[in-house]
Design an enzyme around this catalytic site. Structure first.
Site, PDB file in Angstrom:
ATOM      1  N   TYR A   1      37.300  31.387  70.204  1.00  0.00           N
ATOM      2  CA  TYR A   1      36.162  30.930  69.467  1.00  0.00           C
ATOM      3  C   TYR A   1      36.390  29.381  68.951  1.00  0.00           C
ATOM      4  CZ  TYR A   1      33.340  35.195  69.176  1.00  0.00           C
ATOM      5  OH  TYR A   1      32.783  36.391  69.542  1.00  0.00           O
TER       6      TYR A   1
ATOM      7  N   LYS B   1      46.831  41.796  74.743  1.00  0.00           N
ATOM      8  CA  LYS B   1      46.860  42.126  76.144  1.00  0.00           C
ATOM      9  C   LYS B   1      48.257  41.000  76.363  1.00  0.00           C
ATOM     10  CE  LYS B   1      45.034  42.946  80.010  1.00  0.00           C
ATOM     11  NZ  LYS B   1      44.733  44.194  80.607  1.00  0.00           N
TER      12      LYS B   1
ATOM     13  N   ASP C   1      42.391  46.798  76.843  1.00  0.00           N
ATOM     14  CA  ASP C   1      41.486  47.536  77.750  1.00  0.00           C
ATOM     15  C   ASP C   1      41.735  49.237  77.629  1.00  0.00           C
ATOM     16  OD1 ASP C   1      44.043  47.268  78.380  1.00  0.00           O
ATOM     17  OD2 ASP C   1      43.691  46.844  80.670  1.00  0.00           O
TER      18      ASP C   1
ATOM     19  N   ASP D   1      35.494  41.172  68.585  1.00  0.00           N
ATOM     20  CA  ASP D   1      34.284  41.122  68.656  1.00  0.00           C
ATOM     21  C   ASP D   1      33.618  42.305  69.609  1.00  0.00           C
ATOM     22  OD1 ASP D   1      31.391  39.962  68.369  1.00  0.00           O
ATOM     23  OD2 ASP D   1      31.734  39.031  70.253  1.00  0.00           O
TER      24      ASP D   1
ATOM     25  N   ASP E   1      31.628  45.933  68.904  1.00  0.00           N
ATOM     26  CA  ASP E   1      30.101  46.747  69.206  1.00  0.00           C
ATOM     27  C   ASP E   1      30.207  47.858  69.771  1.00  0.00           C
ATOM     28  OD1 ASP E   1      28.978  44.009  68.468  1.00  0.00           O
ATOM     29  OD2 ASP E   1      27.562  44.131  70.309  1.00  0.00           O
TER      30      ASP E   1
HETATM   31  C1  IPM Z   1      29.426  38.822  65.285  1.00  0.00           C
HETATM   32  C2  IPM Z   1      28.437  38.151  66.277  1.00  0.00           C
HETATM   33  C3  IPM Z   1      29.070  36.590  66.446  1.00  0.00           C
HETATM   34  C4  IPM Z   1      30.175  36.616  66.972  1.00  0.00           C
HETATM   35  C5  IPM Z   1      28.065  35.771  67.249  1.00  0.00           C
HETATM   36  C6  IPM Z   1      26.524  35.696  66.531  1.00  0.00           C
HETATM   37  C7  IPM Z   1      28.504  34.275  67.251  1.00  0.00           C
HETATM   38  O1  IPM Z   1      28.533  38.673  67.663  1.00  0.00           O
HETATM   39  O2  IPM Z   1      29.614  38.470  64.098  1.00  0.00           O
HETATM   40  O3  IPM Z   1      29.997  39.872  65.997  1.00  0.00           O
HETATM   41  O4  IPM Z   1      30.543  36.608  68.088  1.00  0.00           O
HETATM   42  O5  IPM Z   1      31.132  36.543  66.236  1.00  0.00           O
HETATM   43 MN    MN Z   2      29.473  40.561  67.758  1.00  0.00          MN
END
Ligand code: IPM
Ligand code: MN
Length: 355
Positions: free
Chosen positions: A142, A190, A222, A246, A250
Protein backbone atom coordinates in the site's frame (compact mmCIF):
# COMPACT_ATOMS: atom_id res chain seq x y z
CA UNK A 1 -14.67 11.60 31.82
CA UNK A 2 -14.32 14.21 29.09
CA UNK A 3 -14.31 12.74 25.58
CA UNK A 4 -13.37 14.78 22.54
CA UNK A 5 -14.31 13.06 19.33
CA UNK A 6 -13.39 13.72 15.70
CA UNK A 7 -16.29 12.56 13.52
CA UNK A 8 -15.38 11.71 9.91
CA UNK A 9 -18.46 10.36 8.09
CA UNK A 10 -16.78 10.25 4.65
CA UNK A 11 -18.71 9.08 1.59
CA UNK A 12 -21.60 6.86 0.52
CA UNK A 13 -23.35 5.30 3.48
CA UNK A 14 -20.66 6.68 5.81
CA UNK A 15 -22.78 9.63 7.04
CA UNK A 16 -25.81 7.40 7.76
CA UNK A 17 -23.97 4.75 9.75
CA UNK A 18 -21.79 7.26 11.58
CA UNK A 19 -24.90 9.21 12.52
CA UNK A 20 -26.32 6.15 14.27
CA UNK A 21 -23.01 5.40 16.01
CA UNK A 22 -22.80 9.00 17.17
CA UNK A 23 -26.34 8.90 18.56
CA UNK A 24 -25.45 5.72 20.42
CA UNK A 25 -22.26 7.37 21.71
CA UNK A 26 -24.24 10.37 22.93
CA UNK A 27 -26.75 8.12 24.70
CA UNK A 28 -23.94 6.19 26.40
CA UNK A 29 -22.19 9.38 27.47
CA UNK A 30 -25.30 10.83 29.07
CA UNK A 31 -26.08 7.53 30.78
CA UNK A 32 -22.58 7.19 32.26
CA UNK A 33 -22.03 10.89 32.92
CA UNK A 34 -19.29 11.53 30.36
CA UNK A 35 -18.89 14.97 28.89
CA UNK A 36 -18.86 14.46 25.13
CA UNK A 37 -17.74 17.06 22.63
CA UNK A 38 -17.34 16.34 18.96
CA UNK A 39 -16.50 18.02 15.68
CA UNK A 40 -17.06 16.91 12.09
CA UNK A 41 -14.33 16.88 9.45
CA UNK A 42 -13.94 15.94 5.80
CA UNK A 43 -12.21 12.89 4.34
CA UNK A 44 -12.49 11.07 1.00
CA UNK A 45 -14.44 12.07 -2.10
CA UNK A 46 -16.46 14.71 -0.24
CA UNK A 47 -13.18 16.34 0.81
CA UNK A 48 -11.88 16.28 -2.77
CA UNK A 49 -15.11 17.90 -3.96
CA UNK A 50 -15.07 20.62 -1.30
CA UNK A 51 -11.39 21.43 -0.80
CA UNK A 52 -9.49 19.44 -3.45
CA UNK A 53 -7.68 17.22 -0.93
CA UNK A 54 -8.92 13.82 0.32
CA UNK A 55 -7.29 14.33 3.75
CA UNK A 56 -7.10 18.07 4.46
CA UNK A 57 -4.78 19.48 7.14
CA UNK A 58 -7.75 20.70 9.19
CA UNK A 59 -8.96 17.10 9.40
CA UNK A 60 -5.52 15.88 10.42
CA UNK A 61 -5.21 18.54 13.12
CA UNK A 62 -8.65 17.77 14.49
CA UNK A 63 -7.83 14.04 14.67
CA UNK A 64 -4.52 14.74 16.41
CA UNK A 65 -6.22 16.88 19.03
CA UNK A 66 -9.04 14.42 19.75
CA UNK A 67 -9.28 11.43 22.09
CA UNK A 68 -10.64 9.22 19.32
CA UNK A 69 -11.75 9.34 15.70
CA UNK A 70 -15.05 7.86 14.56
CA UNK A 71 -14.84 7.15 10.86
CA UNK A 72 -17.38 5.88 8.28
CA UNK A 73 -16.06 5.00 4.82
CA UNK A 74 -14.57 6.56 1.72
CA UNK A 75 -15.00 5.87 -1.98
CA UNK A 76 -17.10 7.04 -4.88
CA UNK A 77 -17.79 5.18 -8.13
CA UNK A 78 -17.00 8.27 -10.17
CA UNK A 79 -13.32 7.57 -9.41
CA UNK A 80 -13.35 3.79 -9.77
CA UNK A 81 -13.36 3.42 -13.51
CA UNK A 82 -11.31 6.48 -14.10
CA UNK A 83 -7.66 5.42 -14.00
CA UNK A 84 -6.57 8.91 -14.98
CA UNK A 85 -8.09 10.55 -11.87
CA UNK A 86 -5.18 12.42 -10.28
CA UNK A 87 -6.43 12.08 -6.75
CA UNK A 88 -8.62 9.33 -5.36
CA UNK A 89 -10.79 9.22 -2.20
CA UNK A 90 -8.90 6.15 -0.91
CA UNK A 91 -5.73 8.25 -0.79
CA UNK A 92 -7.41 10.20 1.99
CA UNK A 93 -7.81 7.05 4.05
CA UNK A 94 -4.24 5.96 3.39
CA UNK A 95 -2.88 9.42 4.23
CA UNK A 96 -4.91 9.43 7.41
CA UNK A 97 -3.55 6.03 8.48
CA UNK A 98 0.01 7.03 7.67
CA UNK A 99 -0.05 10.50 9.23
CA UNK A 100 -1.73 9.31 12.40
CA UNK A 101 0.71 6.38 12.60
CA UNK A 102 -2.16 3.86 12.74
CA UNK A 103 0.00 0.81 12.16
CA UNK A 104 -2.38 -1.81 13.58
CA UNK A 105 -5.90 -2.58 12.50
CA UNK A 106 -7.69 -4.86 14.94
CA UNK A 107 -10.58 -6.76 13.38
CA UNK A 108 -12.45 -9.12 15.72
CA UNK A 109 -14.42 -11.91 14.05
CA UNK A 110 -17.24 -13.47 16.04
CA UNK A 111 -20.59 -15.00 15.35
CA UNK A 112 -23.98 -13.82 16.59
CA UNK A 113 -26.53 -16.47 17.57
CA UNK A 114 -29.32 -14.89 15.55
CA UNK A 115 -27.09 -14.61 12.47
CA UNK A 116 -25.55 -18.06 12.27
CA UNK A 117 -28.09 -19.02 9.60
CA UNK A 118 -27.03 -16.00 7.47
CA UNK A 119 -23.59 -17.41 6.81
CA UNK A 120 -23.36 -19.53 3.66
CA UNK A 121 -21.13 -21.82 5.77
CA UNK A 122 -22.63 -24.66 7.79
CA UNK A 123 -23.70 -23.66 11.33
CA UNK A 124 -21.45 -26.29 12.93
CA UNK A 125 -18.48 -24.72 11.21
CA UNK A 126 -19.10 -21.08 12.14
CA UNK A 127 -21.03 -21.27 15.40
CA UNK A 128 -18.66 -20.22 18.17
CA UNK A 129 -15.85 -18.93 15.92
CA UNK A 130 -14.04 -16.18 17.78
CA UNK A 131 -10.73 -14.78 16.61
CA UNK A 132 -8.97 -11.48 15.97
CA UNK A 133 -7.23 -10.46 12.77
CA UNK A 134 -4.44 -7.99 13.36
CA UNK A 135 -3.63 -6.33 10.08
CA UNK A 136 -0.52 -4.19 9.60
CA UNK A 137 -1.86 -0.93 8.23
CA UNK A 138 0.90 1.50 7.23
CA UNK A 139 3.38 -0.60 5.28
CA UNK A 140 3.70 -3.16 2.52
CA UNK A 141 2.35 -2.80 -0.99
CA UNK A 142 0.00 0.00 0.00
CA UNK A 143 2.85 2.39 0.74
CA UNK A 144 6.03 0.95 -0.80
CA UNK A 145 7.80 3.07 -3.36
CA UNK A 146 8.47 3.08 -6.24
CA UNK A 147 4.94 2.70 -7.47
CA UNK A 148 3.80 3.69 -10.93
CA UNK A 149 4.25 3.12 -14.64
CA UNK A 150 7.06 3.16 -17.10
CA UNK A 151 7.12 6.08 -19.49
CA UNK A 152 5.39 4.18 -22.29
CA UNK A 153 2.59 3.31 -19.85
CA UNK A 154 2.72 -0.39 -20.64
CA UNK A 155 4.36 -1.64 -17.47
CA UNK A 156 3.23 -0.93 -13.92
CA UNK A 157 4.82 -1.70 -10.55
CA UNK A 158 4.16 -1.67 -6.81
CA UNK A 159 6.78 -2.36 -4.20
CA UNK A 160 6.36 -4.33 -0.99
CA UNK A 161 8.60 -2.97 1.76
CA UNK A 162 8.81 -3.88 5.46
CA UNK A 163 11.42 -2.94 8.01
CA UNK A 164 12.30 -5.01 11.06
CA UNK A 165 10.88 -2.29 13.29
CA UNK A 166 7.53 -2.24 11.48
CA UNK A 167 7.21 -6.01 11.83
CA UNK A 168 8.31 -6.08 15.46
CA UNK A 169 5.70 -3.65 16.73
CA UNK A 170 2.74 -5.34 15.03
CA UNK A 171 3.78 -8.91 15.85
CA UNK A 172 4.47 -7.96 19.46
CA UNK A 173 0.98 -6.44 19.65
CA UNK A 174 -0.47 -9.72 18.39
CA UNK A 175 1.27 -11.64 21.17
CA UNK A 176 -0.02 -9.15 23.74
CA UNK A 177 -3.57 -9.78 22.50
CA UNK A 178 -3.03 -13.53 22.58
CA UNK A 179 -1.87 -13.37 26.20
CA UNK A 180 -5.27 -11.92 27.11
CA UNK A 181 -7.09 -14.55 25.05
CA UNK A 182 -6.52 -18.23 24.26
CA UNK A 183 -2.73 -17.82 23.83
CA UNK A 184 -2.39 -18.82 20.22
CA UNK A 185 -0.88 -16.73 17.40
CA UNK A 186 -0.98 -17.53 13.70
CA UNK A 187 1.70 -15.66 11.73
CA UNK A 188 0.48 -15.39 8.15
CA UNK A 189 2.95 -14.88 5.32
CA UNK A 190 4.14 -16.13 1.94
CA UNK A 191 7.67 -16.92 3.04
CA UNK A 192 8.06 -19.54 0.33
CA UNK A 193 8.02 -16.74 -2.26
CA UNK A 194 8.44 -13.24 -0.81
CA UNK A 195 11.52 -11.66 0.76
CA UNK A 196 9.38 -9.44 3.01
CA UNK A 197 7.61 -12.55 4.28
CA UNK A 198 10.91 -14.19 5.13
CA UNK A 199 11.84 -11.17 7.24
CA UNK A 200 8.38 -11.36 8.90
CA UNK A 201 9.00 -14.95 9.82
CA UNK A 202 12.52 -14.30 11.10
CA UNK A 203 11.40 -11.37 13.28
CA UNK A 204 8.31 -13.23 14.47
CA UNK A 205 10.42 -16.17 15.62
CA UNK A 206 12.49 -13.80 17.77
CA UNK A 207 9.38 -12.22 19.29
CA UNK A 208 7.74 -15.60 19.92
CA UNK A 209 10.65 -16.44 22.26
CA UNK A 210 9.52 -13.64 24.57
CA UNK A 211 6.11 -15.30 24.94
CA UNK A 212 6.82 -18.94 25.79
CA UNK A 213 3.24 -19.50 26.98
CA UNK A 214 1.86 -18.69 23.55
CA UNK A 215 1.52 -21.35 20.91
CA UNK A 216 2.85 -19.89 17.66
CA UNK A 217 2.21 -21.24 14.19
CA UNK A 218 3.58 -20.03 10.87
CA UNK A 219 1.19 -20.49 7.99
CA UNK A 220 1.13 -19.42 4.35
CA UNK A 221 -1.58 -16.98 3.40
CA UNK A 222 -3.16 -19.19 0.75
CA UNK A 223 -3.52 -21.96 3.29
CA UNK A 224 -5.01 -19.61 5.90
CA UNK A 225 -7.53 -18.42 3.31
CA UNK A 226 -8.71 -22.00 3.04
CA UNK A 227 -8.61 -22.91 6.74
CA UNK A 228 -10.43 -19.75 7.72
CA UNK A 229 -13.68 -20.95 6.20
CA UNK A 230 -13.01 -24.65 6.62
CA UNK A 231 -12.26 -24.56 10.35
CA UNK A 232 -12.46 -20.98 11.68
CA UNK A 233 -12.65 -22.11 15.30
CA UNK A 234 -8.99 -23.12 15.25
CA UNK A 235 -7.83 -19.47 15.18
CA UNK A 236 -7.29 -17.13 18.12
CA UNK A 237 -5.05 -14.25 16.97
CA UNK A 238 -4.00 -13.92 13.34
CA UNK A 239 -1.35 -11.34 12.44
CA UNK A 240 -0.39 -10.40 8.93
CA UNK A 241 0.81 -7.70 6.56
CA UNK A 242 -1.37 -5.03 5.06
CA UNK A 243 -2.63 -6.54 1.79
CA UNK A 244 -3.05 -10.10 3.10
CA UNK A 245 -4.99 -8.66 6.04
CA UNK A 246 -7.25 -6.65 3.76
CA UNK A 247 -8.20 -9.71 1.77
CA UNK A 248 -8.49 -12.17 4.67
CA UNK A 249 -10.81 -9.92 6.68
CA UNK A 250 -13.31 -9.53 3.84
CA UNK A 251 -13.27 -13.30 3.63
CA UNK A 252 -13.71 -13.56 7.41
CA UNK A 253 -16.89 -11.48 7.26
CA UNK A 254 -18.55 -14.48 5.62
CA UNK A 255 -18.22 -16.29 8.96
CA UNK A 256 -20.22 -13.58 10.74
CA UNK A 257 -22.79 -13.49 7.97
CA UNK A 258 -22.60 -9.87 6.85
CA UNK A 259 -19.94 -7.27 6.08
CA UNK A 260 -22.31 -4.93 7.87
CA UNK A 261 -21.39 -6.43 11.24
CA UNK A 262 -17.60 -6.19 11.39
CA UNK A 263 -16.05 -3.45 13.48
CA UNK A 264 -12.44 -2.41 13.75
CA UNK A 265 -10.01 -0.30 15.71
CA UNK A 266 -6.94 1.24 14.13
CA UNK A 267 -4.32 2.00 16.74
CA UNK A 268 -0.80 3.28 16.70
CA UNK A 269 1.31 6.27 17.56
CA UNK A 270 -1.35 8.94 18.02
CA UNK A 271 -5.13 9.09 18.30
CA UNK A 272 -6.89 5.76 17.64
CA UNK A 273 -9.54 5.48 14.97
CA UNK A 274 -12.68 3.34 14.95
CA UNK A 275 -14.26 2.24 11.70
CA UNK A 276 -16.44 -0.47 10.17
CA UNK A 277 -14.51 -2.78 7.83
CA UNK A 278 -17.04 -2.31 5.04
CA UNK A 279 -16.74 0.30 2.31
CA UNK A 280 -18.92 3.23 1.25
CA UNK A 281 -21.57 1.04 -0.47
CA UNK A 282 -22.53 3.84 -2.89
CA UNK A 283 -25.56 1.98 -4.29
CA UNK A 284 -27.22 2.31 -0.89
CA UNK A 285 -26.18 5.89 -0.11
CA UNK A 286 -29.02 8.08 1.09
CA UNK A 287 -31.53 5.19 1.12
CA UNK A 288 -31.46 4.63 4.89
CA UNK A 289 -30.97 0.87 4.39
CA UNK A 290 -27.32 0.29 5.35
CA UNK A 291 -26.53 -1.78 8.43
CA UNK A 292 -25.19 0.60 11.10
CA UNK A 293 -24.09 -2.16 13.49
CA UNK A 294 -20.46 -2.41 12.29
CA UNK A 295 -20.01 1.27 13.11
CA UNK A 296 -21.96 1.00 16.36
CA UNK A 297 -19.72 -1.93 17.39
CA UNK A 298 -16.71 0.19 16.42
CA UNK A 299 -18.00 2.77 18.91
CA UNK A 300 -18.09 -0.04 21.51
CA UNK A 301 -14.43 -0.75 20.73
CA UNK A 302 -13.75 2.96 21.14
CA UNK A 303 -15.13 3.04 24.68
CA UNK A 304 -13.21 -0.11 25.55
CA UNK A 305 -9.99 1.44 24.23
CA UNK A 306 -10.67 4.49 26.38
CA UNK A 307 -10.83 2.11 29.34
CA UNK A 308 -14.63 2.21 29.60
CA UNK A 309 -15.55 -1.47 29.59
CA UNK A 310 -19.09 -1.13 30.95
CA UNK A 311 -19.98 1.38 28.27
CA UNK A 312 -18.72 -0.99 25.57
CA UNK A 313 -20.59 -3.87 27.12
CA UNK A 314 -23.87 -1.97 27.17
CA UNK A 315 -23.50 -1.13 23.47
CA UNK A 316 -22.88 -4.81 22.68
CA UNK A 317 -25.88 -5.77 24.79
CA UNK A 318 -28.05 -3.27 22.90
CA UNK A 319 -26.84 -4.63 19.56
CA UNK A 320 -27.60 -8.23 20.58
CA UNK A 321 -31.00 -7.22 21.92
CA UNK A 322 -31.89 -5.42 18.67
CA UNK A 323 -31.06 -8.52 16.66
CA UNK A 324 -32.94 -10.79 19.05
CA UNK A 325 -35.95 -8.46 18.68
CA UNK A 326 -35.67 -8.71 14.90
CA UNK A 327 -34.86 -5.01 14.49
CA UNK A 328 -32.53 -5.63 11.58
CA UNK A 329 -31.59 -3.95 8.33
CA UNK A 330 -32.23 -5.91 5.15
CA UNK A 331 -28.80 -7.57 4.98
CA UNK A 332 -29.39 -9.44 8.26
CA UNK A 333 -33.19 -9.57 8.45
CA UNK A 334 -34.69 -13.04 8.64
CA UNK A 335 -36.09 -14.10 5.26
CA UNK A 336 -39.64 -12.89 4.93
CA UNK A 337 -39.43 -10.63 7.99
CA UNK A 338 -39.75 -6.87 7.87
CA UNK A 339 -36.46 -5.08 7.28
CA UNK A 340 -35.84 -1.96 9.36
CA UNK A 341 -34.25 1.29 8.20
CA UNK A 342 -30.81 2.38 9.34
CA UNK A 343 -32.33 5.22 11.36
CA UNK A 344 -34.96 2.92 12.93
CA UNK A 345 -32.26 0.57 14.16
CA UNK A 346 -30.46 3.62 15.58
CA UNK A 347 -33.53 4.84 17.37
CA UNK A 348 -34.17 1.39 18.84
CA UNK A 349 -30.59 1.18 20.16
CA UNK A 350 -30.79 4.64 21.73
CA UNK A 351 -34.12 3.79 23.40
CA UNK A 352 -32.64 0.56 24.73
CA UNK A 353 -29.63 2.36 26.19
CA UNK A 354 -31.79 5.09 27.76
CA UNK A 355 -34.02 2.70 29.63
C1 IPM B 1 -10.35 -1.41 4.09
C2 IPM B 1 -10.60 -0.88 2.70
C3 IPM B 1 -9.44 0.02 2.30
C4 IPM B 1 -8.17 -0.81 2.29
C5 IPM B 1 -9.63 0.74 0.94
C6 IPM B 1 -10.89 1.55 0.90
C7 IPM B 1 -8.44 1.58 0.58
O1 IPM B 1 -10.80 -1.91 1.80
O2 IPM B 1 -10.26 -0.60 5.03
O3 IPM B 1 -10.25 -2.61 4.25
O4 IPM B 1 -7.88 -1.49 1.31
O5 IPM B 1 -7.48 -0.79 3.29
MN1 MN C 1 -10.76 -3.90 2.69
Amino acid sequence: MKIKLAVLPGDGIGPEVVNVALDVTKAICSKFGHELSYEYALVGACAIDKVGNPFPDETYNLCKDSDAVLFGAVGDPKYDNNPSAKVRPEQGLLAMRKKLGLFANIRPITTFQSLVHKSPLKPEIVDGADFICIRELTGGLYFGRPQGRTEDGNTAYDTCVYSREEIERIVDLAFQYAMKRRKKVTIVDKANVLATSRLWREVSQEIAKRYPEVETEYTFVDNVAMQMIQWPKRFDVIVTENMFGDILTDEASVITGSMGMLASASVGLQTSLFEPIHGSYPQAAGKDIANPLATVLSAAMMFEHLGKQKEGTLIREAVNASMAAGVCTEDIATDGAKAYKTSEVGKWLVDYINK
